[in-house]
Design a protein around this motif. Structure first.
Motif, PDB file in Angstrom:
ATOM      1  N   ASP A 123       0.860  -1.186   0.000  1.00 52.24           N
ATOM      2  CA  ASP A 123       0.000   0.000   0.000  1.00 52.24           C
ATOM      3  C   ASP A 123       0.894   1.233   0.000  1.00 52.24           C
ATOM      4  O   ASP A 123       1.219   1.783   1.051  1.00 52.24           O
ATOM      5  N   THR A 124       1.295   1.677  -1.186  1.00 49.84           N
ATOM      6  CA  THR A 124       2.210   2.813  -1.275  1.00 49.84           C
ATOM      7  C   THR A 124       1.497   4.148  -1.094  1.00 49.84           C
ATOM      8  O   THR A 124       2.140   5.151  -0.815  1.00 49.84           O
ATOM      9  N   LYS A 125       0.186   4.167  -1.232  1.00 47.79           N
ATOM     10  CA  LYS A 125      -0.546   5.425  -1.124  1.00 47.79           C
ATOM     11  C   LYS A 125      -0.577   5.974   0.294  1.00 47.79           C
ATOM     12  O   LYS A 125      -0.724   7.167   0.493  1.00 47.79           O
ATOM     13  N   LYS A 126      -0.425   5.119   1.295  1.00 45.16           N
ATOM     14  CA  LYS A 126      -0.509   5.609   2.670  1.00 45.16           C
ATOM     15  C   LYS A 126       0.705   6.453   3.059  1.00 45.16           C
ATOM     16  O   LYS A 126       0.665   7.161   4.045  1.00 45.16           O
ATOM     17  N   HIS A 127       1.776   6.383   2.285  1.00 43.95           N
ATOM     18  CA  HIS A 127       2.983   7.144   2.588  1.00 43.95           C
ATOM     19  C   HIS A 127       3.080   8.446   1.811  1.00 43.95           C
ATOM     20  O   HIS A 127       4.043   9.173   1.963  1.00 43.95           O
ATOM     21  N   ARG A 128       2.110   8.737   0.987  1.00 37.09           N
ATOM     22  CA  ARG A 128       2.132   9.962   0.187  1.00 37.09           C
ATOM     23  C   ARG A 128       1.506  11.103   0.980  1.00 37.09           C
ATOM     24  O   ARG A 128       0.546  10.903   1.715  1.00 37.09           O
TER      25      ARG A 128
END
Length: 87
Positions: free
Chosen positions: A20-25
């Motif tokens: 889940d890369t979106k949680k770090h944006r």
């Protein structure tokens, strides 16, 4: 460059899709585009006006606490006076 590429295509796809890369944006900037459009529509004519605009946007960004807007405002407050001064 991923180590998962050695697990075969299906294994690689499964691993990559599970991340889940979106949680770090950061949150999308709400004012950054507006400020740039303001500069485009009515650019500061002198060095003092550009300093004033940079200070205004930096205060707005600090008040709203949006990381993207804060970074954008910081860059504008430092770079915009240089563009006006040398143009």
């Amino acid at each position: 460059m991923s180590a998962s590429k050695y697990f075969g295509l299906e294994g690689h796809k499964a691993i990559i899709s599970s991340l889940d890369t979106k949680k770090h944006r950061p949150k999308i900037g709400t004012r950054a585009h507006q400020w740039c459009q303001e500069i485009l529509d009515d650019p500061p004519r002198d060095w003092i006006a550009s300093l004033g605009f940079g200070g205004k946007v930096l205060c707005q960004a600090a008040k709203e606490k949006n990381d993207v807007d804060i970074h954008t405002a910081h860059v504008l407050s430092q770079v915009l006076p240089l563009f006006v001064r040398f143009s």
